[in-house]
Every structure is written in C-alpha cells, then in structure tokens.
Write a protein that holds these residues in place. Structure first.
Motif, PDB file in Angstrom:
ATOM      1  N   PRO A 126       0.799  -1.225   0.000  1.00 58.56           N
ATOM      2  CA  PRO A 126       0.000   0.000   0.000  1.00 58.56           C
ATOM      3  C   PRO A 126       0.831   1.276   0.000  1.00 58.56           C
ATOM      4  CG  PRO A 126      -0.914  -1.582   1.549  1.00 58.56           C
ATOM      5  CD  PRO A 126       0.409  -2.140   1.096  1.00 58.56           C
ATOM      6  N   SER A 127       1.938   1.285   0.702  1.00 57.90           N
ATOM      7  CA  SER A 127       2.755   2.495   0.750  1.00 57.90           C
ATOM      8  C   SER A 127       3.247   2.882  -0.630  1.00 57.90           C
ATOM      9  CB  SER A 127       3.947   2.293   1.695  1.00 57.90           C
ATOM     10  OG  SER A 127       3.510   2.050   3.019  1.00 57.90           O
ATOM     11  N   VAL A 128       3.607   1.888  -1.437  1.00 57.40           N
ATOM     12  CA  VAL A 128       4.063   2.160  -2.801  1.00 57.40           C
ATOM     13  C   VAL A 128       2.884   2.602  -3.659  1.00 57.40           C
ATOM     14  CG1 VAL A 128       5.116   1.163  -4.865  1.00 57.40           C
ATOM     15  CG2 VAL A 128       5.986   0.542  -2.588  1.00 57.40           C
ATOM     16  N   ALA A 129       1.764   1.902  -3.555  1.00 57.89           N
ATOM     17  CA  ALA A 129       0.594   2.245  -4.371  1.00 57.89           C
ATOM     18  C   ALA A 129       0.101   3.649  -4.083  1.00 57.89           C
ATOM     19  CB  ALA A 129      -0.524   1.235  -4.132  1.00 57.89           C
ATOM     20  N   TRP A 130       0.085   4.041  -2.817  1.00 55.31           N
ATOM     21  CA  TRP A 130      -0.363   5.390  -2.491  1.00 55.31           C
ATOM     22  C   TRP A 130       0.588   6.451  -3.050  1.00 55.31           C
ATOM     23  CZ3 TRP A 130      -5.029   6.538  -1.801  1.00 55.31           C
ATOM     24  CH2 TRP A 130      -5.907   5.716  -1.078  1.00 55.31           C
ATOM     25  N   ALA A 131       1.886   6.130  -3.111  1.00 52.51           N
ATOM     26  CA  ALA A 131       2.832   7.065  -3.724  1.00 52.51           C
ATOM     27  C   ALA A 131       2.538   7.222  -5.216  1.00 52.51           C
ATOM     28  CB  ALA A 131       4.270   6.583  -3.514  1.00 52.51           C
ATOM     29  N   GLN A 132       2.142   6.126  -5.871  1.00 50.14           N
ATOM     30  CA  GLN A 132       1.787   6.193  -7.289  1.00 50.14           C
ATOM     31  C   GLN A 132       0.516   7.021  -7.498  1.00 50.14           C
ATOM     32  OE1 GLN A 132       2.059   1.821  -7.353  1.00 50.14           O
ATOM     33  NE2 GLN A 132       3.309   2.008  -9.196  1.00 50.14           N
ATOM     34  N   ILE A 133      -0.469   6.821  -6.629  1.00 48.33           N
ATOM     35  CA  ILE A 133      -1.713   7.580  -6.730  1.00 48.33           C
ATOM     36  C   ILE A 133      -1.471   9.056  -6.431  1.00 48.33           C
ATOM     37  CG2 ILE A 133      -3.978   7.898  -5.644  1.00 48.33           C
ATOM     38  CD1 ILE A 133      -4.066   4.799  -5.402  1.00 48.33           C
ATOM     39  N   ALA A 134      -0.638   9.331  -5.434  1.00 50.98           N
ATOM     40  CA  ALA A 134      -0.336  10.720  -5.097  1.00 50.98           C
ATOM     41  C   ALA A 134       0.297  11.455  -6.270  1.00 50.98           C
ATOM     42  CB  ALA A 134       0.593  10.766  -3.884  1.00 50.98           C
ATOM     43  N   ALA A 135       1.029  10.715  -7.107  1.00 55.50           N
ATOM     44  CA  ALA A 135       1.675  11.337  -8.267  1.00 55.50           C
ATOM     45  C   ALA A 135       0.714  11.555  -9.430  1.00 55.50           C
ATOM     46  CB  ALA A 135       2.846  10.468  -8.725  1.00 55.50           C
ATOM     47  N   TRP A 163       7.673  -1.405   5.505  1.00 55.57           N
ATOM     48  CA  TRP A 163       6.485  -1.355   4.662  1.00 55.57           C
ATOM     49  C   TRP A 163       6.035  -2.779   4.403  1.00 55.57           C
ATOM     50  CZ3 TRP A 163       7.775   2.602   0.147  1.00 55.57           C
ATOM     51  CH2 TRP A 163       7.889   3.886   0.701  1.00 55.57           C
ATOM     52  N   LEU A 164       4.827  -3.121   4.825  1.00 50.73           N
ATOM     53  CA  LEU A 164       4.318  -4.470   4.650  1.00 50.73           C
ATOM     54  C   LEU A 164       3.924  -4.713   3.197  1.00 50.73           C
ATOM     55  CD1 LEU A 164       2.116  -4.839   7.854  1.00 50.73           C
ATOM     56  CD2 LEU A 164       4.478  -5.579   7.496  1.00 50.73           C
ATOM     57  N   ARG A 165       3.980  -5.971   2.779  1.00 57.36           N
ATOM     58  CA  ARG A 165       3.510  -6.364   1.451  1.00 57.36           C
ATOM     59  C   ARG A 165       2.601  -7.585   1.599  1.00 57.36           C
ATOM     60  NH1 ARG A 165       5.214 -10.145  -1.639  1.00 57.36           N
ATOM     61  NH2 ARG A 165       5.311  -8.889  -3.542  1.00 57.36           N
ATOM     62  N   PHE A 166       1.844  -7.863   0.533  1.00 58.45           N
ATOM     63  CA  PHE A 166       0.844  -8.917   0.591  1.00 58.45           C
ATOM     64  C   PHE A 166       1.380 -10.226   0.023  1.00 58.45           C
ATOM     65  CE2 PHE A 166      -2.025  -5.125  -0.513  1.00 58.45           C
ATOM     66  CZ  PHE A 166      -2.093  -4.756   0.821  1.00 58.45           C
ATOM     67  N   TYR A 167       0.796 -11.314   0.519  1.00 56.20           N
ATOM     68  CA  TYR A 167       1.108 -12.646   0.023  1.00 56.20           C
ATOM     69  C   TYR A 167      -0.169 -13.324  -0.444  1.00 56.20           C
ATOM     70  CZ  TYR A 167       5.930 -13.417   1.635  1.00 56.20           C
ATOM     71  OH  TYR A 167       7.293 -13.406   1.794  1.00 56.20           O
ATOM     72  N   GLY A 168      -0.023 -14.362  -1.243  1.00 54.36           N
ATOM     73  CA  GLY A 168      -1.105 -15.303  -1.488  1.00 54.36           C
ATOM     74  C   GLY A 168      -2.113 -14.893  -2.543  1.00 54.36           C
TER      75      GLY A 168
END
Length: 377
Positions: free
Chosen positions: A47-56, A371-376
C-alpha cells in the motif's frame, strides 16, 4: 525508524528516492501523452508504494490476484482492475468485493467465461463490469483483434445484462527486445491492435469506453497513444536488471535490492558466500537469455554502489555464491571479508519482492521504515 546497521539479513530494501523518481518519470510521461495511468501493483503488493503512485497522479490500480484486490480495497483504494481471466470459483469473492463498494473490474477472453459471469451475475442481482482481454502479440492470453469470438464474448455479456467496460491488452513480448526501434514497433503494434478491437465492438453498436494498454517497455517507448484511454505498467516503480537489459532504465534507477551479509569463502574457486540465496532473490534468471547475464543479481556495496564485474553467480536455498565474471578473484576473502554487508540488485523485481513479507524503505536520511507487502491468492 531503524538504521541500516540494525537490519537483519537478508532483507528487501527500497531506495525511496529512486522509487519516487521512477514514479514521477512515468506519470509525467503519461500526462504529456494525454492518457490516464493505472499502475500494476503486483510488483510491490504494498500500500505504501501504491499510495505514492496515486499521489503522483495514477487513477486506479491493476492487480493480479483477488487477495491483492481485497487488501488494497481494505487500504482505501476502490478503483481496481483484476487483470487475470475470471473463472467461476472466483466469482463469489469478486461479488463480495463489489457488494462492499469496490469498483472492481473483471476480465474475460472467451465465451465460456462470459457465460459464467453473466449467469452468476443475474443469479445474484449483480451487474459486473467486464473488460475483454485482447492478444496483440501472441505472448499470452487474450483474443486477437480480428477474431470473431471478440464479438461473441461482448454479445454474451451484453445479453446477460453485464456492463462491457472496455478492452485491455498487455504486450508482454516487449521484454524480449533491447533496442529503441523494436520497442517502438511493439508499442505501436500493441496500441493499434487494441484500438482495432475497440473499433470492431463499436462498429456493431457495442459499448467500449475503455481502451487499456501497457507494459513498462511499451509505456516508456510509445510515441503516442492515439485512441487509447489508459496505460498500465508495473515493474517501472522499482525497475530491475531485465529492464536494464531491455534498455528502459539504468542500474542507477533500480530501487529494489536485497541486503545481504558475507558468511564464508571458497578462495580457491574465487567465491564469497552470502546469506541471500534463492529464497531471498528468487530463482528468476531472466537475464540469462539477454545480452548481459547477471546470474542471480548484480552485487553492490552496502550504500548501493555497483561493484562492476561481481555478480551472484549461484544460489542455493539460503546460500548465495558471489563471484567475479571471467577470471576467478583469488583475493575474494580480502575483498569481501566475513560480516561485510552488500546489496544485490534483482533480475526481476516482482519475483524478488515476492520472497519477502515486508520491505525496509530507505529514506533520504539513511534510516528505514517497515512497509508491509501482501502474500497469497
């Protein structure tokens, strides 16, 4: 905050300054070319990376699993394309997401899937938004732009009361090229094929509001996106050695690395042994068929400086073999003493990221955040 010296190894590092530069470079290009940008977040699953992409400036995200869709929706992102062909067993969780308020788009590339979606949707009072996947390069799945089944799939969805949201394609074969002319050609082939498929739908009175294309190489190579409404790309956020060989980044753009420690030597072989094996790097050997083979990764100093000529040439589960390309380095133990920390740049950022439950994001002051990431699935 944690200092780099306090981190255990192996651990996945994100250079946040490089990542932000990559995000801004792509978004500025999409803005200049006049298309919406929907990043594929399977690369980071964070999420931390995705929110940075959305913020841009990104508008919506693309995911590769329904678990990603669930997790990103829980994180507050609602506009989500699930860009893998739908099957009946996955319709209940897709329905649950839409009933919770997620603007989830799903995919079909055959009439059987379209019928299942329509039947399930009608039975549950749900109008699914369905995009049709188009094959513009023979790389993977999808319907070729001129195939009759394109109109059949669209008609099945329309007759069942589903919403035909548009078409999408992914020129995955772009990874096989390494010169600007070839990349430009595959980008235009991708664009033209998608636009043609959309036009065929419109010619028979069917709706096709979205024309979605993209891969990192084509997004960074196309001269224009005429008649395209949005572009998708994923690995650009971190880049990797495969992308370096394709020619759309340099090693200095690669934002993901694995921090590792030297744990031993085989001096007669010119080997240093590190604690990052394939469990930390993945087994991806994507550079093996390219013009520059980096083994399992490019070796860098702890501060990220490339150590030319040294690669992770072998990998067992928890052991990595560091060696010099060409003539063995008989002074390997002196050059890389026990306890020395190094960074390894990955062949494939998506695969290496998938080996880790979290990232350590390296900030401009050198400290790190988890920064957590998802699995599965």
């Amino acid at each position: 905050m944690t200092t780099m010296q306090e981190l255990g190894t192996p651990t996945a590092l994100i250079d946040t300054q490089r990542m932000q530069h990559n995000i801004e470079r792509m978004q500025e290009r999409m803005n200049a070319l006049g298309v919406r940008f929907r990043p594929h977040v399977k690369t980071s699953k964070c999420p931390s990376v995705a929110w940075a992409q959305i913020a841009a400036g990104a508008q919506g995200i693309t995911v590769s699993t329904l678990k990603e869709a669930e997790q990103f929706f829980d994180a507050g992102i609602t506009d989500i394309l699930y860009a893998v062909g739908m099957v009946p067993s996955k319709l209940p969780p897709a329905l649950a997401l839409r009933q919770r308020g997620c603007d989830l788009k799903i995919l079909a590339d055959n009439a059987a899937a379209a019928r299942e979606i329509g039947s399930f949707g009608k039975a549950h009072g749900e109008v699914f938004e369905v995009w049709i996947e188009i094959d513009t390069d023979g790389h993977r799945s999808g319907i070729k732009p001129e195939e009759d089944v394109l109109l059949e799939v669209a008609s099945v969805l329309q007759d069942a009361g589903m919403r035909l949201g548009g078409i999408m394609t992914h020129a995955g074969s772009s990874y096989d090229y390494d010169n600007p002319a070839a990349l430009l050609a595959i980008a235009e082939q991708e664009r033209a094929g998608a636009v043609r498929a959309a036009q065929r739908l419109r010619d028979v009175g069917l709706s096709c509001p979205v024309v979605s294309v993209g891969s990192t190489p084509t997004a960074l190579s196309a001269e224009h996106f005429d008649d395209v409404t949005e572009v998708r790309a994923g690995v650009y956020v971190f880049f990797d050695l495969v992308m370096r060989n394709v020619g759309v980044c340099t090693v200095d753009d690669i934002a993901l690395s694995v921090l590792t420690t030297v744990i031993g030597h085989q001096e007669e072989k010119g080997w240093a042994i590190v604690d990052a094996g394939w469990m930390a790097m993945s087994r991806d050997r994507g550079t093996q068929k390219q013009q520059h083979d980096f083994g399992y990764g490019q070796v860098c100093s702890a501060d990220g400086k490339v150590l030319e000529g040294y690669i992770l040439s072998g990998a067992n589960q928890e052991h990595g073999i560091l060696s010099r390309t060409g003539e063995p380095d008989r002074s390997i133990a002196e050059r890389f003493p026990i306890g020395m920390r190094l960074r390894i740049l990955p062949n494939h950022a998506c695969a290496t990221g998938a080996q880790h439950p979290e990232y350590q994001a390296v900030m401009s002051d050198g400290n790190t955040e988890t920064w957590l990431r998802f699995y599965g699935w």
